[in-house]
Structures are given as C-alpha cells and as structure tokens.
Design a protein around this motif. Structure first.
Motif, PDB file in Angstrom:
ATOM      1  N   ILE A  68      -5.098   2.054  -8.685  1.00 12.45           N
ATOM      2  CA  ILE A  68      -5.996   1.661  -7.600  1.00 12.45           C
ATOM      3  C   ILE A  68      -5.889   2.663  -6.452  1.00 12.45           C
ATOM      4  CG2 ILE A  68      -6.430  -0.123  -5.853  1.00 12.45           C
ATOM      5  CD1 ILE A  68      -5.591  -2.137  -8.119  1.00 12.45           C
ATOM      6  N   ALA A  69      -4.679   3.109  -6.154  1.00 11.27           N
ATOM      7  CA  ALA A  69      -4.493   4.126  -5.111  1.00 11.27           C
ATOM      8  C   ALA A  69      -5.175   5.437  -5.500  1.00 11.27           C
ATOM      9  CB  ALA A  69      -3.008   4.361  -4.858  1.00 11.27           C
ATOM     10  N   ASP A  70      -5.325   5.668  -6.805  1.00 13.99           N
ATOM     11  CA  ASP A  70      -6.022   6.859  -7.297  1.00 13.99           C
ATOM     12  C   ASP A  70      -7.525   6.621  -7.447  1.00 13.99           C
ATOM     13  OD1 ASP A  70      -3.742   8.403  -7.415  1.00 13.99           O
ATOM     14  OD2 ASP A  70      -3.339   7.955  -9.531  1.00 13.99           O
ATOM     15  N   ALA A  82      -1.150   7.780   0.032  1.00 20.78           N
ATOM     16  CA  ALA A  82      -2.100   8.260  -0.964  1.00 20.78           C
ATOM     17  C   ALA A  82      -3.491   8.463  -0.365  1.00 20.78           C
ATOM     18  CB  ALA A  82      -2.177   7.274  -2.137  1.00 20.78           C
ATOM     19  N   GLY A  83      -3.698   7.985   0.876  1.00 25.77           N
ATOM     20  CA  GLY A  83      -4.958   8.277   1.542  1.00 25.77           C
ATOM     21  C   GLY A  83      -5.859   7.114   1.890  1.00 25.77           C
ATOM     22  N   ILE A  84      -5.420   5.871   1.662  1.00 28.10           N
ATOM     23  CA  ILE A  84      -6.304   4.777   2.041  1.00 28.10           C
ATOM     24  C   ILE A  84      -6.451   4.757   3.559  1.00 28.10           C
ATOM     25  CG2 ILE A  84      -5.722   3.375   0.026  1.00 28.10           C
ATOM     26  CD1 ILE A  84      -4.205   1.510   2.011  1.00 28.10           C
ATOM     27  N   ILE A  98       4.492  -0.952  -1.372  1.00 31.35           N
ATOM     28  CA  ILE A  98       3.224  -0.553  -1.982  1.00 31.35           C
ATOM     29  C   ILE A  98       2.239  -0.123  -0.903  1.00 31.35           C
ATOM     30  CG2 ILE A  98       1.221  -1.405  -3.257  1.00 31.35           C
ATOM     31  CD1 ILE A  98       3.177  -3.075  -4.933  1.00 31.35           C
ATOM     32  N   SER A  99       2.230  -0.836   0.229  1.00 29.68           N
ATOM     33  CA  SER A  99       1.298  -0.464   1.297  1.00 29.68           C
ATOM     34  C   SER A  99       1.639   0.918   1.855  1.00 29.68           C
ATOM     35  CB  SER A  99       1.289  -1.516   2.402  1.00 29.68           C
ATOM     36  OG  SER A  99       2.575  -1.690   2.954  1.00 29.68           O
TER      37      SER A  99
END
Length: 107
Positions: free
Chosen positions: A81-83, A13-15, A6-7
């Motif tokens: 959450i990633a979005d 995704a851009g975090i 997930i990380s």
C-alpha cells in the motif's frame, strides 16, 4: 531505540496524510483539502499516539505492549500500500483475495 511504526514507515515512503478509518466526513474532507493545497495532514488521534510514544506518556494504568510480532503477510500488505498498490493489485501480487488484503489493511 524503538522500532518504527507503520505510520512512520508510511510517511517516510512519501504519504502526505494519515487519517484513521473512524474519521468523520468533515475530517476526511479537511485532510483532502490540506493535501490538495500542498500541505500534510496527520489525524489528531495518531498525533496523540505518536506524542505518547515519543515522550513515553501513558494515559492509564494499563500494561504497555511492546515487541509485537507481525507475520510476513501482515507486513507485506502495508508495504504494498505504501508503494501505491490498490487492494486488488496487492491481492494479485500476494496471491490472495481482496478480502484478505482488506482484513490486513483495516484490522
């Protein structure tokens, strides 16, 4: 080839930072300052986990868990959450309560 964590998906995704909820306040402040200055931050615990995964290291003789199965809902929450969805927005989109989203987000 190993499945992505997930990380890994979150960073792709851009975090800009990943900090465990168990981080002390000083680490959290440091992470925020790093991101505010244009850098990325990966907490030491996750860094250690990723290195162990990449290199195949184990620290003890425990059984290595592989092929963990996640439900669709367990995967929907981190994707939202990633979005950049908030917990409330994710709950509305998934037709569930914020408490359920919190539970999937912070196991």
């Amino acid at each position: 080839m190993k499945e992505k964590s997930i990380s890994q998906h979150a960073f792709q995704a851009g975090i800009k930072s990943y900090v465990f909820k168990t981080a002390d306040p000083e680490e959290l402040v440091y992470a925020v300052r790093q991101v505010a200055s244009g850098k990325r931050y990966l907490c030491p615990k996750l860094s250690d986990q990723l290195m162990r995964r990449i290199c195949g290291w184990q620290t003890d003789q425990s059984v290595k868990v592989t092929n963990i199965e996640f439900s669709k809902r367990e995967l929907d929450v981190p994707r939202l959450i990633a979005d950049s969805y908030t917990n409330d927005q994710a709950a509305d989109k998934l037709f569930t309560s914020r408490c359920t989203v919190d539970g999937h987000r912070n196991p």
